[in-house]
Design an enzyme around this catalytic site. Structure first.
Site, PDB file in Angstrom:
ATOM      1  N   ARG A   1      -0.493 -14.821  11.606  1.00  0.00           N
ATOM      2  CA  ARG A   1      -1.639 -13.923  11.442  1.00  0.00           C
ATOM      3  C   ARG A   1      -2.723 -14.613  10.619  1.00  0.00           C
ATOM      4  O   ARG A   1      -2.471 -15.009   9.479  1.00  0.00           O
ATOM      5  CB  ARG A   1      -1.208 -12.612  10.773  1.00  0.00           C
TER       6      ARG A   1
ATOM      7  N   GLU B   1      -5.055 -13.774   8.790  1.00  0.00           N
ATOM      8  CA  GLU B   1      -5.683 -12.841   7.853  1.00  0.00           C
ATOM      9  C   GLU B   1      -6.079 -13.595   6.586  1.00  0.00           C
ATOM     10  O   GLU B   1      -5.279 -14.364   6.044  1.00  0.00           O
ATOM     11  CB  GLU B   1      -4.709 -11.708   7.510  1.00  0.00           C
TER      12      GLU B   1
ATOM     13  N   ARG C   1       1.776 -10.679  -1.510  1.00  0.00           N
ATOM     14  CA  ARG C   1       2.639 -10.118  -0.471  1.00  0.00           C
ATOM     15  C   ARG C   1       2.281 -10.564   0.951  1.00  0.00           C
ATOM     16  O   ARG C   1       2.922 -10.144   1.910  1.00  0.00           O
ATOM     17  CB  ARG C   1       2.638  -8.592  -0.542  1.00  0.00           C
ATOM     18  N   HIS C   2       1.246 -11.391   1.104  1.00  0.00           N
ATOM     19  CA  HIS C   2       0.813 -11.808   2.436  1.00  0.00           C
ATOM     20  C   HIS C   2       1.115 -13.281   2.699  1.00  0.00           C
ATOM     21  O   HIS C   2       0.955 -14.129   1.819  1.00  0.00           O
ATOM     22  CB  HIS C   2      -0.695 -11.570   2.616  1.00  0.00           C
TER      23      HIS C   2
ATOM     24  N   GLU D   1       5.030  -2.310   1.964  1.00  0.00           N
ATOM     25  CA  GLU D   1       5.406  -2.038   3.350  1.00  0.00           C
ATOM     26  C   GLU D   1       6.339  -3.132   3.855  1.00  0.00           C
ATOM     27  O   GLU D   1       6.004  -4.311   3.826  1.00  0.00           O
ATOM     28  CB  GLU D   1       4.162  -1.979   4.238  1.00  0.00           C
TER      29      GLU D   1
ATOM     30  N   SER E   1       7.036  -1.640  10.234  1.00  0.00           N
ATOM     31  CA  SER E   1       6.198  -0.669  10.926  1.00  0.00           C
ATOM     32  C   SER E   1       6.745  -0.494  12.335  1.00  0.00           C
ATOM     33  O   SER E   1       7.164  -1.468  12.969  1.00  0.00           O
ATOM     34  CB  SER E   1       4.747  -1.165  10.979  1.00  0.00           C
TER      35      SER E   1
ATOM     36  N   ARG F   1       9.450 -10.065   3.133  1.00  0.00           N
ATOM     37  CA  ARG F   1       9.183  -8.885   2.300  1.00  0.00           C
ATOM     38  C   ARG F   1      10.474  -8.136   1.962  1.00  0.00           C
ATOM     39  O   ARG F   1      10.613  -7.595   0.864  1.00  0.00           O
ATOM     40  CB  ARG F   1       8.194  -7.963   2.999  1.00  0.00           C
TER      41      ARG F   1
END
Length: 430
Positions: free
Chosen positions: A212, A214, A220-221, A353, A356, A404
């Site tokens: 990703r 991002e 946390r990423h 999180e 999902s 995570r």
């Protein structure tokens, strides 16, 4: 015969053993030298009294540099003050590879180092027992995942990581040169695992990398992570939530039972969550946040601060369910009587999180309209949509972030600590 440090027990007194490892620490007391040998299973004390070892071995031990690789042959002796209650009186020590000095990192942890420094010299950082423990536990986590899902009737699959279109649209993609074509690193196995439902596999799982692009720079990423994904036919969101909570519970149980030594290295006492996990709706989550002073407009994602406030009140592992349809990807199934709400969920650990998921839209016309409603072009999803025209069963699934899960379970401060060689916005080496 070669043994590991953890294999040596006090009842082996008098036995001759051979060990390989690194020189963790040396204490020279003149006529007595203590050398700590470290291997992947732990640390053992090599004791060299001048009167009881050869001059050659004693002289060598005095000049060996820390972190040099050695082989030791010696006799096991009981010694309550030594690590593990044993020591080795060496018959021979062979230096297999001498380390340079000074060391880029202090493996004994007597001198702390910032995470960036540790990651710059990751091979050395990974020698530290506390760091090794994380990855021994990670191994058990993924082993449990595969065993649990296989026992539940799931088939392990591997989907492409080079794709021609985005999983969910958007710009968070890494473009790559693929001969004469434009291609991307895959964000998720989502489209492919749904297509496998049309192929009649019914239950599939994948443990593999996702990418990703991002531009986050948080604790946390990651831009490359390992995702644990499932897809399951003839069920809804509740069915796959049941699988997810039982899987996570089993991971905790197995780690607690099979990784006690590594948890001790980390000084962690693992608390096994109770089943079933608590479930709150998106609306209830908003109410908790609002009561604590954080207003979230309906339809928007929950802010980090809101999640922290919710996590403070609920704590542990819990689900947030029934998210607004507009906030979830195009493939999330809306409720028949309330189309503004989707049959979706997030698994949380406090404010983080972990997963999902949702029931998916399995009806072709509804899916095409949903794609259009998100501002995407159905033509970009040709191979995917074709699978929905010829008998796609109802199905649901989720994706769970391996790093995570490990971060939250072990209480790590940064998700990068759960990755051997992390990739984030600024780090491409080592």
């Amino acid at each position: 015969m070669r043994v590991y440090t953890a294999d040596i027990k006090p009842e082996m007194e008098g036995q001759k053993v051979k060990l390989y490892g690194w020189v963790h620490e040396i204490r020279d007391l003149g006529g007595l030298v203590f050398l700590l040998l470290r291997d992947r299973e732990g640390i053992v004390q090599i004791t060299l009294p001048r009167k009881f070892v050869s001059k050659q071995v004693f002289k060598l031990a005095k000049k060996i540099r820390r972190e040099s690789v050695i082989a030791v042959v010696g006799e096991v002796r009981r010694e309550e003050k030594a690590p593990g209650g044993v020591e080795i009186i060496p018959e021979s020590i062979e230096v297999l590879n001498e380390a340079d000095a000074p060391l880029p990192l202090e493996v004994t942890e007597k001198v702390p180092a910032e995470l960036d420094t540790r990651l710059d010299h990751r091979f050395m950082d990974l020698r530290r027992p506390r760091v090794q423990a994380i990855f021994r536990i990670r191994h058990q986590v993924l082993q449990t995942v595969r065993e649990f899902l296989s026992n539940e009737g799931f088939i392990e699959v591997h989907t492409p990581k080079i794709v021609s279109t985005a999983t969910e649209g958007g710009t968070d993609l890494f473009p790559i040169s693929y001969f004469e074509k434009e291609a991307f690193l895959n964000q998720s196995p989502q489209l492919y695992k749904q297509v496998l439902m049309a192929a009649g596999f019914e239950k599939v799982f994948e443990v593999g990398p996702i990418f990703r692009a991002e531009e986050h720079n948080t604790t946390r990423h990651l831009n490359e992570a390992i995702s644990i994904d499932i897809e399951m036919s003839f069920t809804d969101h509740n069915g796959v939530m049941d699988i997810l909570e039982r899987l996570v519970h089993k991971v905790y149980v197995d780690v607690a039972e099979k990784c006690e030594r590594y948890l001790n290295w980390l000084e962690i006492s693992l608390e096994i969550p109770e089943l079933p996990f608590q479930r709150i709706t998106y609306d209830e989550a908003r109410e908790i946040a609002a009561r604590k002073g954080e207003e979230i407009p309906w339809g928007e994602d929950l802010s980090t601060n809101a999640l922290k406030l919710i996590g403070e009140e609920i704590g542990g592992l819990y689900f947030i369910t029934d998210w607004p349809t507009e906030s979830k990807p195009f493939y999330a199934m809306p409720y028949e009587d309330r189309p503004e709400i989707s049959k979706s969920f997030d698994l949380m650990h406090d404010w983080l999180e972990l997963s999902s998921g949702a029931q998916r839209i399995h009806l072709y016309d509804m899916l095409v309209e949903s794609i259009k409603s998100k501002g995407l072009e159905p033509e970009s999803f040709g191979f995917y949509l074709e699978a929905f025209r010829y008998g796609m069963p109802p199905h649901a699934g989720w994706g769970l972030g391996a790093e995570r899960l490990i971060m939250s379970m072990l209480g790590l401060k940064n998700v990068r600590e759960a990755v051997l060689f992390p990739r984030d916005r600024h780090r491409l080496v080592p």
